[in-house]
Design an enzyme around this catalytic site. Structure first.
Site, PDB file in Angstrom:
ATOM      1  N   CYS A  64       0.819  -1.206   0.000  1.00 18.83           N
ATOM      2  CA  CYS A  64       0.000   0.000   0.000  1.00 18.83           C
ATOM      3  C   CYS A  64       0.856   1.261   0.000  1.00 18.83           C
ATOM      4  CB  CYS A  64      -0.908  -0.017   1.232  1.00 18.83           C
ATOM      5  SG  CYS A  64      -1.901   1.454   1.376  1.00 18.83           S
ATOM      6  N   CYS A 116      -0.528   4.112   2.216  1.00 16.58           N
ATOM      7  CA  CYS A 116      -0.299   3.931   3.656  1.00 16.58           C
ATOM      8  C   CYS A 116       1.167   4.196   4.011  1.00 16.58           C
ATOM      9  CB  CYS A 116      -0.619   2.504   4.094  1.00 16.58           C
ATOM     10  SG  CYS A 116      -2.067   1.790   3.351  1.00 16.58           S
ATOM     11  N   ASP A 117       2.080   3.701   3.189  1.00 12.50           N
ATOM     12  CA  ASP A 117       3.487   3.653   3.604  1.00 12.50           C
ATOM     13  C   ASP A 117       4.434   4.543   2.798  1.00 12.50           C
ATOM     14  OD1 ASP A 117       2.689   1.683   5.387  1.00 12.50           O
ATOM     15  OD2 ASP A 117       3.064   0.072   3.951  1.00 12.50           O
TER      16      ASP A 117
END
Ligand code: NAP
Length: 310
Positions: free
Chosen positions: A132, A135-136
């Site tokens: 992701c 997200c990261d």
């Protein structure tokens, strides 16, 4: 006893919640581990009708949740179904260790990220291997570093483009020599100055040079057999999804890949159990089609309940 239990809180589940809530059925929504579903891991959603300038994935899902709650849906956060007993009526679910009885169920359990299946991938997950970018991608470990994205679909293109905000450069490793992604996404990706496609290639190992974090990937060209190494600080894997349907195996009809097979009106083979979204749809897999299926499942659940009263 519940009238409607909805398993999942992505586009399909929350749309089913909006419709059944507006029908005064006070649905119980079990969000599972990822409230809002996979769309919360997307940055901007540009193709959901009604948002001319696009909308942030998490924001869209929060709006849907609030819309469902406004009409009386009850959202149980983090709750997961441990077991099911659909052998009779009422339908029974074990939720966080407690038994819940219900007249209808809408399965909208979505899909999870597909893995490459490499030992080194599992070992280095969260140490540079991720599924992701939203997200990261902004983590300090990825800033101004070369990054690798694997995949050739819309997700891979979206991830690669998003990562150009942080990375020095992005390699897009794909096993064929053309992208599966939609034309607009493919063009945006392939014309980006920071993105370099690596065609006909497969990641065979994630490297850590003994540092317990990703330092590169080994890549094999599947046409020539040549092996090479791409130095990178992160490996972003975007190679599709697997449906979250293990719980229903042997009870609800599904295909060999685990996608639930809906009948007319999002019905399943079990009376009172309906299905919607990515856990049953491997063809369209769009937020708007998931929402449409959630709507249909909700209307059919409502009709089914009405038929029980006659
Ligand atoms: P996808 O379309 O199924 O693409 C998966 C990609 O991963 C394919 O290019 C596939 O290669 C590759 N792949 C699969 N297994 C692999 C393996 N073991 N090793 C290496 N590569 C592998 O999945 P997706 O990109 O996640 O998209 C899913 C759905 O969501 C699609 O309908 C897409 O349109 C939609 N989506 C839309 C948007 C948007 O519109 N903004 C954004 C994201 C996703 P092959 O091409 O060779 O099969």
């Amino acid at each position: 006893m519940e009238k409607v239990v909805i398993i999942g809180s992505g586009c399909a589940g929350l749309t089913a919640a909006i419709y059944t809530a507006r029908a005064s059925l006070e649905p119980l929504v079990l969000t599972g581990a990822m409230p809002g579903g996979l769309l919360t891991t997307t940055s901007i959603v540009e193709n959901y009708p009604g948002f001319a300038k696009g909308i942030d994935g998490t924001e869209l899902m929060m709006e849907m949740q609030q819309q469902a709650e406004r009409f009386g849906a009850r959202i149980q956060f983090g709750s997961a179904v441990d077991a099911i007993d659909f052998s009779g009526s009422p339908l029974k679910l074990t939720v966080d260790g407690n038994e819940v009885e219900t007249q209808t169920v809408v399965i909208a359990s979505g899909a999870g990220h597909r893995h490459l299946g490499l030992e080194s991938e599992a070992k280095l997950e969260k140490k540079g291997v991720t599924y992701c970018a939203t997200c990261d991608g902004a983590l300090p470990m990825f800033r101004d570093q070369p990054l690798v994205v694997v995949g050739g679909g819309d997700s891979a293109c979206e991830e690669a483009t998003y990562l150009t905000r942080f990375a020095s450069n992005v390699y897009l490793v794909h096993r064929r020599d053309e992208l599966r992604a939609s034309k607009i996404m493919a063009e945006r990706t392939l014309t980006h100055e920071k993105i370099e496609p690596v065609w006909n290639s497969e990641v065979t190992e994630v490297l850590d040079a003994g540092q317990d974090k990703v330092t590169g990937v080994k890549v094999r060209n599947n046409q020539t057999g040549d092996e090479s190494t791409l130095d990178c600080a992160g490996l972003f894997i975007a190679i599709g999804h697997v449906p979250n349907t293990q719980l229903f195996r042997g009870v609800i009809d599904m295909d060999d890949a685990g996608y639930i097979l809906p009948k007319r009106g999002q019905e399943t083979n079990v009376a009172g159990v309906f299905v919607a979204g990515d856990c049953s749809d491997h063809v369209y897999r769009q937020a708007v089609t998931a929402a449409g299926q959630g709507c249909a499942a909700a209307i059919e659940a409502e009709r089914y309940l009405a038929s029980l009263d006659q």
